[in-house]
Design an enzyme around this catalytic site. Structure first.
Site, PDB file in Angstrom:
ATOM      1  N   GLY A   1     -11.575   4.298   6.263  1.00 39.81           N
ATOM      2  CA  GLY A   1     -11.980   3.045   5.619  1.00 39.81           C
ATOM      3  C   GLY A   1     -11.407   2.870   4.223  1.00 39.81           C
ATOM      4  O   GLY A   1     -11.634   1.839   3.583  1.00 39.81           O
TER       5      GLY A   1
ATOM      6  N   LYS B   1       0.830  -1.209   0.000  1.00 36.50           N
ATOM      7  CA  LYS B   1       0.000   0.000   0.000  1.00 36.50           C
ATOM      8  C   LYS B   1       0.865   1.259   0.000  1.00 36.50           C
ATOM      9  O   LYS B   1       1.898   1.302   0.655  1.00 36.50           O
ATOM     10  CB  LYS B   1      -0.863  -0.014   1.268  1.00 36.50           C
ATOM     11  CG  LYS B   1      -1.733   1.206   1.428  1.00 36.50           C
ATOM     12  CD  LYS B   1      -2.479   1.206   2.757  1.00 36.50           C
ATOM     13  CE  LYS B   1      -1.820   2.101   3.776  1.00 36.50           C
ATOM     14  NZ  LYS B   1      -2.549   2.224   5.029  1.00 36.50           N
TER      15      LYS B   1
END
Ligand code: R5P
Length: 293
Positions: A222, A189
């Site tokens: 989120g 990520k």
């Protein structure tokens, strides 16, 4: 020992006191019209070791200020030692100057904590272990994976692949795999430091027809978890659960994660709320019973 459940962790603090079989000293708390906090200890703490249980989930600044006021007051009234149990330590994600001129926030918060007379600190799943070394008092970060993985397992996820959304959380996925038994994997990520946008490198996960549990320390907007869940779904996962220690779940985080294909979102009472269903009380009580704080 005496437990002082702070305003942000009242229920958790009471549970810890019950588990330890010790007195919980109440705190009178109100907010003045100008937004300032008023705190008053409602019982004696003289000569006692005191555990203040106070998370710093949002509103972080107010909860931090309450922690500092409580700690100093506890010391002023003669407490022998104060251990601060701060399940979610705010500002830990600003542990570096990512851009020139940025405040090194967590280092400033650490200095405030020390100045308030706190003798040691216990937190959970701190963003980076290196932060602990910046304290001049003993500081430890415990892991909640045993309780969150146990809870997700009891919801039928035994044998699921434990997935970390980035390399930084791989230890959570490994510990999750010890409990769920389905192996682990990690994604790659990156986050744009200007826009906050998260990207996850596409990867072929071996999850066709299998269950997956994505573990993370914090769920904030989120964005990270929605991408990880989306990728697991694209790779053919059957059911996808999300387990985290600190379910901040701000704004539309829940909708984003469920919308991406997750069936379950589960977190701890580090952040009180509808998704903080797994209590940290047993782990905190166990840590306080040891003498290494
Ligand atoms: C980052 O390194 C953390 O482990 C979390 O993945 C991150 O803070 C989650 O933030 P958000 O929910 O906003 O993507």
């Amino acid at each position: 020992m005496i437990v002082v459940p702070g305003p942000s962790s009242l229920e958790l603090g009471e549970k810890v006191a019950q588990r330890l079989g010790v007195l919980a000293v109440g705190v009178e708390h109100k907010v003045f019209p100008d937004g300032e906090d008023y705190l008053r200890l409602m019982g004696p703490v003289k000569h006692e070791d005191v555990a203040i249980i106070q998370t710093t989930s949002p509103p972080a600044d107010s909860h931090l200020m309450q922690l500092l006021l409580l700690a100093r007051t506890t010391k002023d009234f003669g407490a022998h030692k104060v251990v601060a149990v701060v399940p979610y330590l705010a500002y830990a994600r600003q542990d570096k100057r990512f851009l020139e001129g940025e405040a090194l926030s967590i280092d400033i918060i650490i200095r405030f904590i020390e100045a308030a007379g706190i003798d040691s600190l216990i937190t959970f799943e701190i963003h980076a272990e290196d932060i602990l070394k910046r304290f001049r008092i003993p500081a430890q970060s415990l892991s909640a994976v045993s309780v969150i993985a146990g809870a997700v397992k009891s919801q039928g996820y035994s044998g699921a692949l434990s997935l970390s959304p980035d390399e930084g959380r791989i230890s959570m996925a490994m510990a999750g795999a010890d409990i769920l038994g389905g192996g682990y994997d990690a994604l790659d990520k990156t986050r744009d430091r200007h826009t906050g946008e998260v990207r996850i490198v596409e990867k072929n996960l071996p999850v066709q027809g299998r269950d997956v549990v994505v573990f993370d320390d914090v769920i904030s907007t989120g964005g990270t978890l929605a991408l990880a869940v989306g990728l697991a779904k694209k790779c053919g996962a059957r059911r996808i659960g999300v387990a985290c220690t600190h379910p901040l779940l701000l704004g539309k985080a829940v909708e984003r994660i469920l919308g991406a294909g997750a069936q379950v979102i589960l977190g701890t009472d580090s952040v009180p709320g509808p998704y903080g269903t797994v209590s940290l009380a047993p782990l905190i009580a166990e840590a306080l019973q040891k003498s290494d704080w």
